[in-house]
Write a protein that holds these residues in place. Structure first.
Motif, PDB file in Angstrom:
ATOM      1  N   ASN A 279       0.848  -1.198   0.000  1.00 31.99           N
ATOM      2  CA  ASN A 279       0.000   0.000   0.000  1.00 31.99           C
ATOM      3  C   ASN A 279       0.878   1.242   0.000  1.00 31.99           C
ATOM      4  O   ASN A 279       1.344   1.680  -1.021  1.00 31.99           O
ATOM      5  N   GLY A 280       1.142   1.793   1.152  1.00 29.73           N
ATOM      6  CA  GLY A 280       1.954   3.003   1.214  1.00 29.73           C
ATOM      7  C   GLY A 280       3.445   2.716   1.145  1.00 29.73           C
ATOM      8  O   GLY A 280       3.922   1.703   1.638  1.00 29.73           O
TER       9      GLY A 280
ATOM     10  N   CYS B 234      13.919   3.802   3.211  1.00 31.59           N
ATOM     11  CA  CYS B 234      12.632   3.588   2.548  1.00 31.59           C
ATOM     12  C   CYS B 234      11.757   2.702   3.431  1.00 31.59           C
ATOM     13  O   CYS B 234      12.247   1.946   4.280  1.00 31.59           O
ATOM     14  N   ASN B 235      10.485   2.817   3.205  1.00 31.27           N
ATOM     15  CA  ASN B 235       9.501   2.112   4.017  1.00 31.27           C
ATOM     16  C   ASN B 235       8.393   1.584   3.119  1.00 31.27           C
ATOM     17  O   ASN B 235       8.019   2.248   2.139  1.00 31.27           O
ATOM     18  N   ALA B 236       7.882   0.415   3.459  1.00 29.37           N
ATOM     19  CA  ALA B 236       6.766  -0.165   2.702  1.00 29.37           C
ATOM     20  C   ALA B 236       5.787  -0.786   3.670  1.00 29.37           C
ATOM     21  O   ALA B 236       6.169  -1.603   4.522  1.00 29.37           O
TER      22      ALA B 236
ATOM     23  N   ASP C  66       5.078  -3.774   8.101  1.00 31.49           N
ATOM     24  CA  ASP C  66       5.712  -2.481   7.846  1.00 31.49           C
ATOM     25  C   ASP C  66       7.211  -2.734   7.826  1.00 31.49           C
ATOM     26  O   ASP C  66       7.787  -3.090   8.860  1.00 31.49           O
ATOM     27  N   TYR C  67       7.826  -2.595   6.660  1.00 34.77           N
ATOM     28  CA  TYR C  67       9.232  -2.934   6.516  1.00 34.77           C
ATOM     29  C   TYR C  67      10.075  -1.704   6.164  1.00 34.77           C
ATOM     30  O   TYR C  67       9.575  -0.745   5.564  1.00 34.77           O
ATOM     31  N   TRP C  68      11.354  -1.776   6.547  1.00 28.89           N
ATOM     32  CA  TRP C  68      12.293  -0.681   6.308  1.00 28.89           C
ATOM     33  C   TRP C  68      13.518  -1.189   5.552  1.00 28.89           C
ATOM     34  O   TRP C  68      13.978  -2.301   5.785  1.00 28.89           O
ATOM     35  N   GLY C  69      14.041  -0.341   4.699  1.00 28.38           N
ATOM     36  CA  GLY C  69      15.287  -0.638   4.026  1.00 28.38           C
ATOM     37  C   GLY C  69      16.469  -0.363   4.941  1.00 28.38           C
ATOM     38  O   GLY C  69      16.316   0.167   6.049  1.00 28.38           O
ATOM     39  N   GLN C  70      17.658  -0.669   4.449  1.00 30.71           N
ATOM     40  CA  GLN C  70      18.857  -0.570   5.272  1.00 30.71           C
ATOM     41  C   GLN C  70      19.420   0.835   5.348  1.00 30.71           C
ATOM     42  O   GLN C  70      20.290   1.102   6.162  1.00 30.71           O
ATOM     43  N   GLY C  71      18.918   1.729   4.543  1.00 26.91           N
ATOM     44  CA  GLY C  71      19.418   3.097   4.558  1.00 26.91           C
ATOM     45  C   GLY C  71      20.500   3.328   3.523  1.00 26.91           C
ATOM     46  O   GLY C  71      21.338   2.457   3.281  1.00 26.91           O
ATOM     47  N   THR C  72      20.465   4.494   2.911  1.00 30.04           N
ATOM     48  CA  THR C  72      21.494   4.881   1.961  1.00 30.04           C
ATOM     49  C   THR C  72      21.926   6.308   2.297  1.00 30.04           C
ATOM     50  O   THR C  72      21.084   7.177   2.540  1.00 30.04           O
TER      51      THR C  72
END
Length: 121
Positions: free
Chosen positions: A31-32, A94-96, A109-115
């Motif tokens: 979704n978001g 990033c978030n999904a 609700d998941y998060w990326g590792q960061g850049t």
């Protein structure tokens, strides 16, 4: 489920960067999606979000300079950053938010590792 962010780097003030974040795994429907950032010594803050239908929301500090977009078929979200300023220096995450499968299904609700984005003056 994994979110892989890419595209960060070092850029001079006034320059541009494009971040990408691809979600993979047992995805039913995202979704978001969104981008957040955390500068050294500061709290994490929202940068931009986008719904599945394409409705966007931006932090006041990036309006007119950053553009968030997504490709639903690729489960990927992008952040085009123009006219970058030194104060944009931060780790971008990033978030999904969506529905995923694991036996049955669940909302997650998941998060990326960061850049890391570094803007020099």
């Amino acid at each position: 489920v994994q979110l892989q962010a890419s595209g960060g780097g070092l850029v001079q003030s006034g320059g541009s960067l494009r971040l990408s974040c691809a979600a993979s795994g047992n995805i039913i429907r995202i979704n978001g999606m969104g981008w957040y950032r955390q500068a050294p010594g500061k709290q994490c803050e929202l940068v931009a979000t986008i719904t599945r239908g394409g409705t966007t929301n931006y932090a006041d500090s990036v309006k007119g300079r950053f553009t968030i977009s997504r490709d639903n078929a690729k489960n990927t979200v992008y952040l085009q950053m123009n006219s970058l300023k030194p104060e944009d220096t931060a780790v971008y995450y990033c978030n999904a938010d969506g529905f995923y499968s694991s036996g049955g299904y669940y909302r997650g609700d998941y998060w990326g590792q960061g850049t890391l984005v570094t803007v020099s003056s």
